[in-house]
Design a protein around this motif. Structure first.
Motif, PDB file in Angstrom:
ATOM      1  N   THR A   1       0.824  -1.207   0.000  1.00  0.00           N
ATOM      2  CA  THR A   1       0.000   0.000   0.000  1.00  0.00           C
ATOM      3  C   THR A   1       0.854   1.252   0.000  1.00  0.00           C
ATOM      4  O   THR A   1       0.454   2.281  -0.563  1.00  0.00           O
ATOM      5  CB  THR A   1      -0.970  -0.023   1.193  1.00  0.00           C
ATOM      6  OG1 THR A   1      -1.655  -1.275   1.206  1.00  0.00           O
ATOM      7  CG2 THR A   1      -1.991   1.094   1.080  1.00  0.00           C
ATOM      8  N   LEU A   2       2.028   1.201   0.602  1.00  0.00           N
ATOM      9  CA  LEU A   2       2.958   2.322   0.460  1.00  0.00           C
ATOM     10  C   LEU A   2       3.254   2.581  -1.007  1.00  0.00           C
ATOM     11  O   LEU A   2       3.267   3.735  -1.463  1.00  0.00           O
ATOM     12  CB  LEU A   2       4.247   2.029   1.228  1.00  0.00           C
ATOM     13  CG  LEU A   2       4.191   2.207   2.745  1.00  0.00           C
ATOM     14  CD1 LEU A   2       5.376   1.489   3.397  1.00  0.00           C
ATOM     15  CD2 LEU A   2       4.206   3.680   3.116  1.00  0.00           C
ATOM     16  N   GLU A   3       3.471   1.523  -1.766  1.00  0.00           N
ATOM     17  CA  GLU A   3       3.723   1.673  -3.201  1.00  0.00           C
ATOM     18  C   GLU A   3       2.479   2.171  -3.933  1.00  0.00           C
ATOM     19  O   GLU A   3       2.575   3.020  -4.829  1.00  0.00           O
ATOM     20  CB  GLU A   3       4.182   0.338  -3.795  1.00  0.00           C
ATOM     21  CG  GLU A   3       5.540  -0.126  -3.294  1.00  0.00           C
ATOM     22  CD  GLU A   3       5.973  -1.448  -3.911  1.00  0.00           C
ATOM     23  OE1 GLU A   3       5.208  -1.989  -4.742  1.00  0.00           O
ATOM     24  OE2 GLU A   3       7.059  -1.936  -3.555  1.00  0.00           O
ATOM     25  N   THR A   4       1.318   1.663  -3.551  1.00  0.00           N
ATOM     26  CA  THR A   4       0.073   2.083  -4.190  1.00  0.00           C
ATOM     27  C   THR A   4      -0.168   3.574  -3.997  1.00  0.00           C
ATOM     28  O   THR A   4      -0.513   4.293  -4.947  1.00  0.00           O
ATOM     29  CB  THR A   4      -1.112   1.290  -3.624  1.00  0.00           C
ATOM     30  OG1 THR A   4      -0.922  -0.099  -3.885  1.00  0.00           O
ATOM     31  CG2 THR A   4      -2.424   1.731  -4.249  1.00  0.00           C
ATOM     32  N   VAL A   5      -0.004   4.047  -2.770  1.00  0.00           N
ATOM     33  CA  VAL A   5      -0.191   5.481  -2.503  1.00  0.00           C
ATOM     34  C   VAL A   5       0.861   6.295  -3.223  1.00  0.00           C
ATOM     35  O   VAL A   5       0.580   7.365  -3.782  1.00  0.00           O
ATOM     36  CB  VAL A   5      -0.179   5.740  -0.980  1.00  0.00           C
ATOM     37  CG1 VAL A   5      -0.133   7.236  -0.676  1.00  0.00           C
ATOM     38  CG2 VAL A   5      -1.398   5.102  -0.323  1.00  0.00           C
TER      39      VAL A   5
END
Length: 269
Positions: free
Chosen positions: A191-195
């Motif tokens: 999710t860090l990558e998604t954001v």
């Protein structure tokens, strides 16, 4: 402040416990997303500040946290958590239609709130991020490189300089005092990558609050994420000596004053 009301929604992983701190005639709605391993009940003081400033406040216990269903602190997909928070927003808007929505996210809740703003960009009127897990957070990579995640709980001393806050956290039966779980750490990393790839939030007013002695979510790593997320309407407030939980810090009166001033600037009168 008014007594909290309890709601139970059908969440993505079973019953979702929701706290509501009502206001008889609110001028805005506030939706609070708590951090990892804790629960929304720890935000009663923040809720009192917000209700005192004209908000009806809603806050879920995320799946696997507090009084909500699910294996403790197991989150396999943060998109499900964002969906749950959106369901709480719909509950709030159904009760008080037409009011501005302010999204407040702390730590893991900051990651959730950031993703919410990306997914539902037309809904919030303002975004408040406290010690948000966005940007260059190194902990997931370090833990995932290990064969076994060590059984090291969050240290109360990393949260606040206030001894009463530390003692209450350590004694709270609804707080998780065990190790992180690998699927949750993997979900953090994804999710860090998604954001990071999800784009900015345009002209959505954003208030970033952070302690400069935050050892759990270091200031420098968070900064890269906040600056990438902001579309230019960013207000930054860094508190000297403060640790991870600025809403529970010894300087929280100053923190609350910053929140009130920000809301007065960005919300319709």
């Amino acid at each position: 402040m008014p007594h909290a009301r309890a709601h139970v929604l059908d969440g993505t992983h079973g019953p979702l416990a929701v706290h509501e701190w009502p206001h008889p005639a609110p001028r805005f709605l506030a939706l609070v997303a708590h951090g990892y391993g804790e629960h929304a009940g720890r935000y009663e003081e923040l809720a009192a500040v917000l209700t005192g400033h004209g908000a009806a406040v809603y806050a879920p216990d995320h799946a696997g946290h507090g009084r909500s269903a699910g294996e403790r602190v197991l989150i396999e997909d943060f998109e499900d958590v964002v969906t749950d928070v959106h369901a709480v927003a719909e509950l709030a808007r159904a009760a008080r239609p037409g009011l501005p929505l302010v999204l407040v996210g702390h730590s893991m809740g900051g990651l959730v709130a950031a993703r919410y703003a990306q997914r539902y960009g037309g809904e919030p009127s303002a975004l408040v991020l406290s010690g948000p897990v966005i940007g260059a957070w190194e902990l997931p990579g370090r833990l995932l490189a290990l064969d076994e995640i060590p059984d090291i709980p969050v240290s109360p001393s990393a949260l606040s300089r206030d001894p009463a806050v530390r003692a209450a956290y350590a004694a709270d039966p609804l707080v998780w005092h065990g190790p992180m779980k690998r699927p949750t750490v993997e979900a953090f990393a994804r999710t860090l990558e998604t954001v990071d790839r999800g784009g900015d939030v345009g002209r959505l007013p954003l208030l970033w609050l952070h302690g400069d002695d935050d050892r759990l979510v270091p200031l420098s790593g968070s900064r890269t994420g906040v600056e990438r997320l902001s579309g230019g309407a960013l207000t930054e407030r860094i508190f000297a000596g403060a640790r991870h939980e600025v809403f529970h810090e010894t300087c929280r009166a100053e923190v609350f004053a910053e929140v009130r001033a920000f809301l007065d600037r960005v919300l319709p009168r």
